[in-house]
Design an enzyme around this catalytic site. Sequence first.
Site, PDB file in Angstrom:
ATOM      1  N   CYS A  26      59.524  13.698  14.735  1.00  0.00           N
ATOM      2  CA  CYS A  26      59.616  15.153  14.803  1.00  0.00           C
ATOM      3  C   CYS A  26      59.793  15.538  16.268  1.00  0.00           C
ATOM      4  O   CYS A  26      60.290  14.732  17.062  1.00  0.00           O
ATOM      5  CB  CYS A  26      58.369  15.803  14.197  1.00  0.00           C
ATOM      6  SG  CYS A  26      56.833  15.316  15.005  1.00  0.00           S
ATOM      7  N   HIS A 559      56.335  25.242  19.062  1.00  0.00           N
ATOM      8  CA  HIS A 559      56.371  24.509  17.795  1.00  0.00           C
ATOM      9  C   HIS A 559      55.986  25.470  16.673  1.00  0.00           C
ATOM     10  O   HIS A 559      54.805  25.753  16.453  1.00  0.00           O
ATOM     11  CB  HIS A 559      55.391  23.325  17.861  1.00  0.00           C
ATOM     12  CG  HIS A 559      55.556  22.315  16.772  1.00  0.00           C
ATOM     13  ND1 HIS A 559      55.187  22.565  15.470  1.00  0.00           N
ATOM     14  CD2 HIS A 559      56.039  21.052  16.794  1.00  0.00           C
ATOM     15  CE1 HIS A 559      55.435  21.486  14.736  1.00  0.00           C
ATOM     16  NE2 HIS A 559      55.958  20.557  15.521  1.00  0.00           N
TER      17      HIS A 559
END
Length: 637
Positions: A26, A559
């Site tokens: 990720c 994020h």
Amino acid sequence: MDYKKAASEVIEHIGGKDNIVSAAHCATRLRLVIADNGKVNKTELENATGVQGVFEAQGQLQIIFGTGTVNKVYDEFIAQSGAAAVSKDEAKAQGAAKGNWFQRAIKTLGDIFVPIIPAIVASGFLMGIMESLNFMVNNGFIQLDTTSSIYVFAQLFSNVAYTFLPILIAFSAAKVFGGNPFLGAVIGMIMLHPNLQNAWTVATEGVHTYQEVFFGLYKVPLVGYQGHVIPVIIAVWLMCFLEKRLHKVVPAMLDLFVTPLVSVFVTGYLTLAAIGPVFTTIENAVIDGVQWLIAIPFGIGSFLMGGLYATTVVSGIHHMYTIIDLGQLSAYGLTFWLPLASSANVAQGGAALAVALKTRNKKLKSMALPASLSAFMGITEPAIFGVNLRFFRPFIAASIGAACGALYASIVGLGATGTGVTGIFGILLHLHHPIQYLITIGIATGVAFVISWFFAVPKDEEQTEEDTPTNEQSAPQPAPAAVAAPQQGSVSLASPLTGEAVSLSETGDPAFSAEVLGKGVAVKPKEGKVFAPCAATVSAVMGHAIGLTCDNGAELLIHVGIDTVNLGGKHYTCHVEEGQRVKAGDLMLEFDIAAIEKEGYKTITPVIVTNSDDYADVSRVTGAVTAPKDTLMTLTR
């Protein structure tokens, strides 16, 4: 950094190429599914080139490298290992399927209960407040108008989540099992039908009515399922099984009518005739067994369970404890299990706090201190995985502290009025005995802190960063030419989102909470838009996350959401690309808050200064912020 060396060391320390099932990444982490976790050398892995942290979650080994770096390490890792490169969704599915049937069952329980915890917590808090007010009014400590609408309504609201708990569980379970959640809710309603005798009256009144079932084969009591959990989950699983099978065989023109009717009727009949009575007996046996254990004289049982509680958190078994809490609340009006959990959680915080205060290693201190504070709030993963279990002896110290706190709680008969919250805020569930609760967590914290201070902090972690032997891994790496050096003085960063700024500990993510990736703030967004907080170059784009190299020297990671990598960019619209220049206020990303949360993911957004070690202080605000005009952080050299 030498990316080839980093990948090579990871492969070596996870047991070699043959121990890799699949690999994904990720914005910050390498996510690996491992064949045999016993072959992983976590100690060496944590010290590998570029690794900022290691932990296990969702059946995956997650190795933190940081924004930008992880992409390059991943490419080298795939090239050297020949591992199967999969999507994040596939890695998550493989990780979940890798566990045995018990591990999968425990994970399923967690998936069912996590979404309904806010409702349970709200009722539990209100029940505690009202019980305390009633006690004080009845004993003349305070005078309140108990006939006022506020008081009467609050009393009415206080237990509503527990009264209709089977409906909440049924709705959530149907979503987890892949069925229609509204049909699941109907099953929950059937189990609470007003024509059934309320289960809480059986102890004093006995069973009023029995009904013959299966053509007179035997009789079952017509009693509701208030406060029960296991029978509801089993019933909804059956309904979802029938519903999915019927969707495959019933013609499309009849599906809308036949499938819901047959699914609900068959499940409802079998629930009242067999599933309910059988699994209620099993559930009651479990609750009685737990209570017997807790009630062993001199608190011995609680001492043992308090000491073992953190170990069950590591293994993931703790997700089943909600069933114990709810069962005890239904049977006794209090849960005597929650104080044990609180003791275990704050003890982890006490041990991590001792490490934070005693070590002179700046990196360990910066990780241990916020991790300990998070544990005191009831979120223990950062303390357990980031600090205590890493050095093991603090984990043992915390377990001893937890056992001592649980021992006291058992001796004084301490119970909570609800569930879902532990640590400092757990006092709101113990307002009927607040002093005893404070003593309980004080004992747990104090014992864990003292043992950790004198026996658990590793000697090699007490040295200063300057005293640490230098090697190729720890030697400072020259900054890339494209990255500007941090400027002197203070630098203010505007909020990239509009919403509420909160501590990173509220993300619930071990890496963010422990500030492994750097210091920062989390924002609970009220608007699905991310703006550039300053002039910068976009260094990374991951759909749900954006990395920035700011002109003022700061390096940021924004994020959006927790574990939202699993969405694969769904519900996100990115307006920038890697290498693009942005100025303060430019719209970089849009996201659908409602759609993401409907998928089961939090939208709370960590904003991390990934090079925060370059600054003497990172000052963070909390409360309402508006993008991009309000300051979110101030960085000082």
